[in-house]
Structures are given as C-alpha cells and as structure tokens.
Design a protein around this motif. Structure first.
Motif, PDB file in Angstrom:
ATOM      1  N   ILE A 118      11.279  10.028  12.915  1.00 37.39           N
ATOM      2  CA  ILE A 118      10.077  10.228  12.632  1.00 37.39           C
ATOM      3  C   ILE A 118       9.880   9.169  11.348  1.00 37.39           C
ATOM      4  CG2 ILE A 118       8.502  11.777  10.907  1.00 37.39           C
ATOM      5  CD1 ILE A 118      10.149  14.222  12.303  1.00 37.39           C
ATOM      6  N   TYR A 119      10.771   8.806  10.750  1.00 36.32           N
ATOM      7  CA  TYR A 119      10.569   7.979   9.508  1.00 36.32           C
ATOM      8  C   TYR A 119      11.056   6.266   9.810  1.00 36.32           C
ATOM      9  CZ  TYR A 119       9.608  12.336   7.233  1.00 36.32           C
ATOM     10  OH  TYR A 119       9.232  13.378   6.681  1.00 36.32           O
ATOM     11  N   SER A 120      11.241   6.249  11.010  1.00 36.23           N
ATOM     12  CA  SER A 120      11.746   4.808  11.274  1.00 36.23           C
ATOM     13  C   SER A 120      10.836   3.647  10.983  1.00 36.23           C
ATOM     14  CB  SER A 120      12.374   4.653  12.795  1.00 36.23           C
ATOM     15  OG  SER A 120      11.332   4.925  13.558  1.00 36.23           O
ATOM     16  N   THR A 121       9.552   3.904  10.972  1.00 36.43           N
ATOM     17  CA  THR A 121       8.525   3.047  10.581  1.00 36.43           C
ATOM     18  C   THR A 121       7.857   3.042   9.339  1.00 36.43           C
ATOM     19  OG1 THR A 121       6.675   4.528  11.549  1.00 36.43           O
ATOM     20  CG2 THR A 121       7.741   2.924  13.209  1.00 36.43           C
ATOM     21  N   SER A 122       8.552   3.666   8.201  1.00 39.92           N
ATOM     22  CA  SER A 122       8.021   3.882   6.987  1.00 39.92           C
ATOM     23  C   SER A 122       8.483   2.404   6.497  1.00 39.92           C
ATOM     24  CB  SER A 122       8.758   4.786   6.230  1.00 39.92           C
ATOM     25  OG  SER A 122      10.133   4.577   6.109  1.00 39.92           O
ATOM     26  N   LEU A 123       7.563   2.333   5.144  1.00 46.70           N
ATOM     27  CA  LEU A 123       7.641   1.039   4.532  1.00 46.70           C
ATOM     28  C   LEU A 123       9.053   0.873   3.726  1.00 46.70           C
ATOM     29  CD1 LEU A 123       4.051   0.617   3.355  1.00 46.70           C
ATOM     30  CD2 LEU A 123       5.087  -0.761   5.238  1.00 46.70           C
ATOM     31  N   SER A 124       9.665  -0.266   3.624  1.00 43.68           N
ATOM     32  CA  SER A 124      10.735  -0.334   2.687  1.00 43.68           C
ATOM     33  C   SER A 124      10.402   0.033   1.340  1.00 43.68           C
ATOM     34  CB  SER A 124      11.411  -1.485   2.943  1.00 43.68           C
ATOM     35  OG  SER A 124      10.574  -2.748   2.374  1.00 43.68           O
ATOM     36  N   PRO A 125      11.592   0.120   0.525  1.00 47.57           N
ATOM     37  CA  PRO A 125      11.255   0.263  -0.880  1.00 47.57           C
ATOM     38  C   PRO A 125      10.762  -0.857  -1.601  1.00 47.57           C
ATOM     39  CG  PRO A 125      13.285   1.340  -0.372  1.00 47.57           C
ATOM     40  CD  PRO A 125      12.634   0.555   0.951  1.00 47.57           C
ATOM     41  N   ALA A 126      11.381  -2.255  -1.210  1.00 46.03           N
ATOM     42  CA  ALA A 126      10.791  -3.309  -1.860  1.00 46.03           C
ATOM     43  C   ALA A 126       9.318  -3.621  -1.455  1.00 46.03           C
ATOM     44  CB  ALA A 126      11.558  -4.573  -1.047  1.00 46.03           C
ATOM     45  N   ASN A 127       8.705  -3.187  -0.320  1.00 52.48           N
ATOM     46  CA  ASN A 127       7.333  -3.342   0.106  1.00 52.48           C
ATOM     47  C   ASN A 127       6.489  -2.499  -0.804  1.00 52.48           C
ATOM     48  OD1 ASN A 127       7.706  -5.363   1.915  1.00 52.48           O
ATOM     49  ND2 ASN A 127       7.691  -3.920   3.945  1.00 52.48           N
ATOM     50  N   LEU A 128       7.026  -1.340  -0.744  1.00 52.99           N
ATOM     51  CA  LEU A 128       6.489  -0.234  -1.919  1.00 52.99           C
ATOM     52  C   LEU A 128       6.188  -0.587  -3.185  1.00 52.99           C
ATOM     53  CD1 LEU A 128       7.651   3.132  -0.355  1.00 52.99           C
ATOM     54  CD2 LEU A 128       5.344   2.033   0.100  1.00 52.99           C
ATOM     55  N   GLY A 129       7.340  -1.278  -3.839  1.00 49.01           N
ATOM     56  CA  GLY A 129       7.242  -1.658  -5.195  1.00 49.01           C
ATOM     57  C   GLY A 129       6.304  -2.776  -5.263  1.00 49.01           C
ATOM     58  N   ALA A 130       6.358  -3.830  -4.348  1.00 50.36           N
ATOM     59  CA  ALA A 130       5.298  -4.883  -4.499  1.00 50.36           C
ATOM     60  C   ALA A 130       4.019  -4.451  -4.343  1.00 50.36           C
ATOM     61  CB  ALA A 130       5.707  -5.872  -3.326  1.00 50.36           C
ATOM     62  N   ALA A 131       3.494  -3.398  -3.436  1.00 46.47           N
ATOM     63  CA  ALA A 131       2.370  -2.725  -3.185  1.00 46.47           C
ATOM     64  C   ALA A 131       1.968  -2.212  -4.961  1.00 46.47           C
ATOM     65  CB  ALA A 131       2.156  -1.797  -2.262  1.00 46.47           C
ATOM     66  N   ARG A 132       2.712  -1.428  -5.315  1.00 47.70           N
ATOM     67  CA  ARG A 132       2.593  -0.841  -6.442  1.00 47.70           C
ATOM     68  C   ARG A 132       2.514  -1.787  -7.699  1.00 47.70           C
ATOM     69  NH1 ARG A 132       6.648   3.344  -9.916  1.00 47.70           N
ATOM     70  NH2 ARG A 132       4.915   4.135 -11.409  1.00 47.70           N
ATOM     71  N   ALA A 133       3.369  -3.071  -7.720  1.00 47.89           N
ATOM     72  CA  ALA A 133       3.073  -3.981  -8.739  1.00 47.89           C
ATOM     73  C   ALA A 133       1.806  -4.513  -8.658  1.00 47.89           C
ATOM     74  CB  ALA A 133       4.068  -4.959  -8.774  1.00 47.89           C
ATOM     75  N   ALA A 134       1.323  -4.894  -7.465  1.00 46.54           N
ATOM     76  CA  ALA A 134       0.099  -5.363  -7.071  1.00 46.54           C
ATOM     77  C   ALA A 134      -1.257  -4.399  -7.491  1.00 46.54           C
ATOM     78  CB  ALA A 134      -0.403  -5.714  -5.616  1.00 46.54           C
ATOM     79  N   LEU A 135      -0.822  -3.326  -7.443  1.00 47.08           N
ATOM     80  CA  LEU A 135      -2.207  -2.387  -8.127  1.00 47.08           C
ATOM     81  C   LEU A 135      -2.114  -2.509  -9.514  1.00 47.08           C
ATOM     82  CD1 LEU A 135      -1.675   0.680  -5.310  1.00 47.08           C
ATOM     83  CD2 LEU A 135      -3.718  -1.122  -5.565  1.00 47.08           C
ATOM     84  N   GLN A 136      -0.920  -2.430 -10.176  1.00 46.82           N
ATOM     85  CA  GLN A 136      -0.952  -2.379 -11.647  1.00 46.82           C
ATOM     86  C   GLN A 136      -1.756  -3.724 -12.210  1.00 46.82           C
ATOM     87  OE1 GLN A 136       3.141  -1.658 -12.031  1.00 46.82           O
ATOM     88  NE2 GLN A 136       3.202   0.474 -12.311  1.00 46.82           N
ATOM     89  N   ILE A 137      -1.197  -4.735 -11.270  1.00 41.96           N
ATOM     90  CA  ILE A 137      -2.034  -6.026 -11.817  1.00 41.96           C
ATOM     91  C   ILE A 137      -3.692  -6.002 -11.861  1.00 41.96           C
ATOM     92  CG2 ILE A 137      -2.324  -8.614 -11.291  1.00 41.96           C
ATOM     93  CD1 ILE A 137       0.711  -8.462 -10.550  1.00 41.96           C
ATOM     94  N   LEU A 138      -3.992  -5.385 -10.619  1.00 40.73           N
ATOM     95  CA  LEU A 138      -5.341  -5.098 -10.450  1.00 40.73           C
ATOM     96  C   LEU A 138      -5.943  -4.548 -11.251  1.00 40.73           C
ATOM     97  CD1 LEU A 138      -5.801  -5.076  -6.609  1.00 40.73           C
ATOM     98  CD2 LEU A 138      -6.469  -7.084  -8.055  1.00 40.73           C
ATOM     99  N   GLU A 139      -5.515  -3.350 -11.864  1.00 43.76           N
ATOM    100  CA  GLU A 139      -5.880  -2.279 -12.927  1.00 43.76           C
ATOM    101  C   GLU A 139      -6.127  -3.318 -14.139  1.00 43.76           C
ATOM    102  OE1 GLU A 139      -3.582   1.134 -12.775  1.00 43.76           O
ATOM    103  OE2 GLU A 139      -4.569   1.941 -11.102  1.00 43.76           O
TER     104      GLU A 139
END
Length: 136
Positions: free
Chosen positions: A15-36
């Motif tokens: 089921i979870y074989s296509t989930s995003l890696s922790p690194a990708n999620l961390g980068a996305a979170r950081a990008a959202l924080q920068i935009l805010e």
C-alpha cells in the motif's frame, strides 16, 4: 484468492510503496515555511509571469497564464522540438510539450518561471524565444 485480496488491502509494503520519502516531505515543508515567511516571493513570481506574457504579446506571440508556466503554442510537434533544442543551445532551458501530453496540433514550448528571474533575464529569454519561433 482471499489471502491475495487481504494482502493487497493490508500489507504496508504494498500500500505504501509509492509514498514520498522523508527527505521530499521535509523539503516540501521547508518550502511552505519559506512561502509563509516571505510572501513577496509569490508576488514576484506573479509579476514575472505577467511581464513575460506582456513581452511575448508585444512580440507577436499570444501568451496568457495565471501560473508560473507560460505556454507558447506552436502547433507543429517538430517545430516545438526543434525550437527547444535551438533555445537550449542558446542557454534557454524549456520543454517542448507534444502529443499525447497535449492534443495533436497544439504542441507548445513550456516556459517555467521563477521569482529569482530578473527583468533582464526575462527580456533576454523572450527575445531568444521569439527569434527562434519566428525563424523556425
């Protein structure tokens, strides 16, 4: 069959074989924080988009976009691919988008803009794009 169906619906590795890696999620979170923290980046990107569309229209190429992706419709797939290659050789990296991504006869160049592009960057790029498209 019962066991197969059970595993398909409950096995974590399946089921979870296509989930995003922790690194990708961390980068996305950081990008959202920068935009805010720096909403001016979004405003600058929107300004760049409108500026490029205006420059293209002034040069005779129809262009409209409300996103950072500005399409330049060429129609012919071969012309789009050739134009992208010529522009790459001139330091302009954009994509030739063609069938089946878009319908036949609507091939295009896809300009992807960034907030960090300067007006001079955009002017130079649009001039090269227009020269290549008009001479292709």
């Amino acid at each position: 069959q019962l066991l197969i169906d059970y595993l398909r619906n409950t096995a974590r590795s399946f089921i979870y074989s296509t989930s995003l890696s922790p690194a990708n999620l961390g980068a996305a979170r950081a990008a959202l924080q920068i935009l805010e923290a720096e909403p001016e980046r979004v405003q600058k990107l929107q300004q760049n988009t409108q500026y490029v569309c205006t420059l293209l229209r002034q040069s005779g190429l129809p262009a409209e976009s409300e996103s950072a992706i500005v399409p330049v419709i060429l129609g012919d797939e071969g012309k789009a691919v050739a134009a992208a290659k010529m522009l790459f050789q001139q330091g302009i990296i954009l994509s030739a988008i063609r069938y089946p991504t878009v319908k036949r006869g609507s091939a295009r160049l896809r300009i992807a803009l960034m907030a960090t592009h300067t007006k001079q960057d955009l002017q130079d790029a649009v001039k090269k794009i227009c020269d290549v498209v008009k001479n292709a």
